[in-house]
Motif scaffolding. Structure first.
Motif, PDB file in Angstrom:
ATOM      1  N   SER A   1      16.831 -17.102 -29.796  1.00 17.79           N
ATOM      2  CA  SER A   1      17.995 -17.540 -29.032  1.00 17.79           C
ATOM      3  C   SER A   1      19.057 -16.449 -28.934  1.00 17.79           C
ATOM      4  CB  SER A   1      18.595 -18.798 -29.655  1.00 17.79           C
ATOM      5  OG  SER A   1      18.981 -18.551 -31.011  1.00 17.79           O
TER       6      SER A   1
ATOM      7  N   GLN B   1      10.715 -22.841 -17.496  1.00 17.73           N
ATOM      8  CA  GLN B   1      11.734 -21.873 -17.909  1.00 17.73           C
ATOM      9  C   GLN B   1      12.066 -21.978 -19.385  1.00 17.73           C
ATOM     10  OE1 GLN B   1      12.732 -19.457 -16.198  1.00 17.73           O
ATOM     11  NE2 GLN B   1      14.649 -18.699 -17.061  1.00 17.73           N
ATOM     12  N   ASP B   2      12.150 -23.192 -19.882  1.00 14.20           N
ATOM     13  CA  ASP B   2      12.463 -23.360 -21.305  1.00 14.20           C
ATOM     14  C   ASP B   2      11.326 -22.833 -22.177  1.00 14.20           C
ATOM     15  OD1 ASP B   2      14.920 -24.469 -20.780  1.00 14.20           O
ATOM     16  OD2 ASP B   2      14.208 -26.545 -20.861  1.00 14.20           O
TER      17      ASP B   2
ATOM     18  N   GLY C   1      19.916 -18.574 -25.877  1.00 11.69           N
ATOM     19  CA  GLY C   1      19.441 -19.947 -25.980  1.00 11.69           C
ATOM     20  C   GLY C   1      20.455 -20.910 -26.544  1.00 11.69           C
TER      21      GLY C   1
END
Length: 337
Positions: free
Chosen positions: A302, A293-294, A307
């Motif tokens: 972001s 996922q990251d 993020g």
């Protein structure tokens, strides 16, 4: 196969037991060994609305114009894969035709469910009515009927299967889980949700490869490309090639909305789909490296995906709308001897 459920005074319990029995059914073991077939069977996956049907209709038309024998099968409950080929007209689906013929005591013939346009042979599997059955089960039933009609004996150069990628139940993963195709193509765009679906498909391919499967991802088609580059970055990160990039162009949008084929050899977009047809034919199935996922979020700034957000845990006081008073525990604690 479970017997049809009949309403009785114990109907609810019988239904529960029926559902449990179906859920406990183990899938057939994954076929082991090299897939050998002169026909290229290719499953296309992607998020609903991302343009799979648009891409496949134009791709299949181009392939047919190049002299290839092509069968396009819509495996989406929406049954809209073939609509572009037939100027918006819906085809009778295999599932609804099968039900009607069965009720009349008749057999399904190929002419009842398969139709031709521009050299392309096309059909729709269809799906159950909303709330009245499992879409994955519908897919299984559809392919069982295709086998009875002689699917494995048909002489096509390409069989293109259009699957909805958002749904992760077993029926929609059949081509990957049971080696029903040689390769998978994903359709995505420069947005998180479509790439999330594409990544899920890559995860499924990777999982079944570990179990001895042979299906691989042959590449990605980037649709509605606005030039921001996230989809291309995703393809590079998971280790699959980009087969074609279809721009976010007003001419394409307008013609698609009016059910017009643009994948014509002599048209403005002919070279694009001719190149796509060549890449689809020659691309080799790869075992992708799906992102966590990251890693997926890292493809975007972001500001776009949040993020910079820090998760703040909730407390019991938050949940109760005020101060929580500690109460004695009812737990029995035994003294250790």
């Amino acid at each position: 196969m479970n017997a049809p459920f009949k309403a009785t005074e114990n109907g609810l319990m019988a239904l529960v037991e029926s559902v449990r029995a179906e859920a406990a059914m183990e899938p057939d073991p994954v076929h082991e060994g090299e897939a050998k077939s002169e026909t290229q069977i290719i499953a296309i996956y992607g998020k609903g609305g991302i343009g799979k049907s648009f891409t496949l209709a134009n791709l299949s038309h181009m392939m047919a114009q190049q002299g290839k024998r092509v069968l396009l099968i819509g495996c989406d409950p929406k049954s809209d894969t073939t609509s572009l080929l037939f100027s918006g007209r819906a085809c009778p689906t295999i599932i609804e035709t099968s039900a009607r013929k069965k009720a009349a005591g008749e057999d399904v013939a190929i002419g009842d469910v398969c139709f031709k346009s521009g050299g392309v042979f096309a059909m729709e599997l269809g799906g159950p009515e909303v709330g009245r059955g499992c879409g994955g089960r519908g897919i299984i039933h559809g392919f069982e009927l295709l086998e009875k009609l002689g699917f494995h004996e048909w002489g096509f150069d390409y069989v293109l299967l259009d699957f909805l990628g958002d749904v992760v139940c077993g029926g929609f993963g059949l081509p990957i889980a049971r080696d029903m195709c040689q390769k998978v193509i994903v359709v995505g765009s420069n947005d998180l949700q479509s790439l999330y679906v594409a990544n899920n498909v890559c995860s499924a391919v990777d999982y079944f490869r570990k179990l001895g499967g042979n299906v691989g991802v042959a590449g990605m088609v980037i649709n509605k490309d606005d030039g921001t580059g996230e989809a291309a970055a995703f393809a590079e990160a998971v280790g699959i090639p980009v087969l074609a990039t279809i721009p976010a162009d007003e001419d394409i949008r307008r013609k698609s909305a009016n059910y017009q084929i643009i994948g014509k050899p002599d048209g403005r977009w002919g070279p694009l789909f001719a190149e796509l047809a060549e890449n689809v034919a020659s691309s080799q199935p790869q075992r992708p490296t799906p992102l966590d996922q990251d890693g997926l979020l890292g493809l975007f700034s972001s500001q776009m995906v949040g993020g910079n957000v820090v998760l703040e845990p909730a407390s019991q006081a938050d949940m109760r709308g005020g101060i929580v008073i500690d109460k004695p525990s009812l737990e029995i604690v035994y003294d250790q001897v």
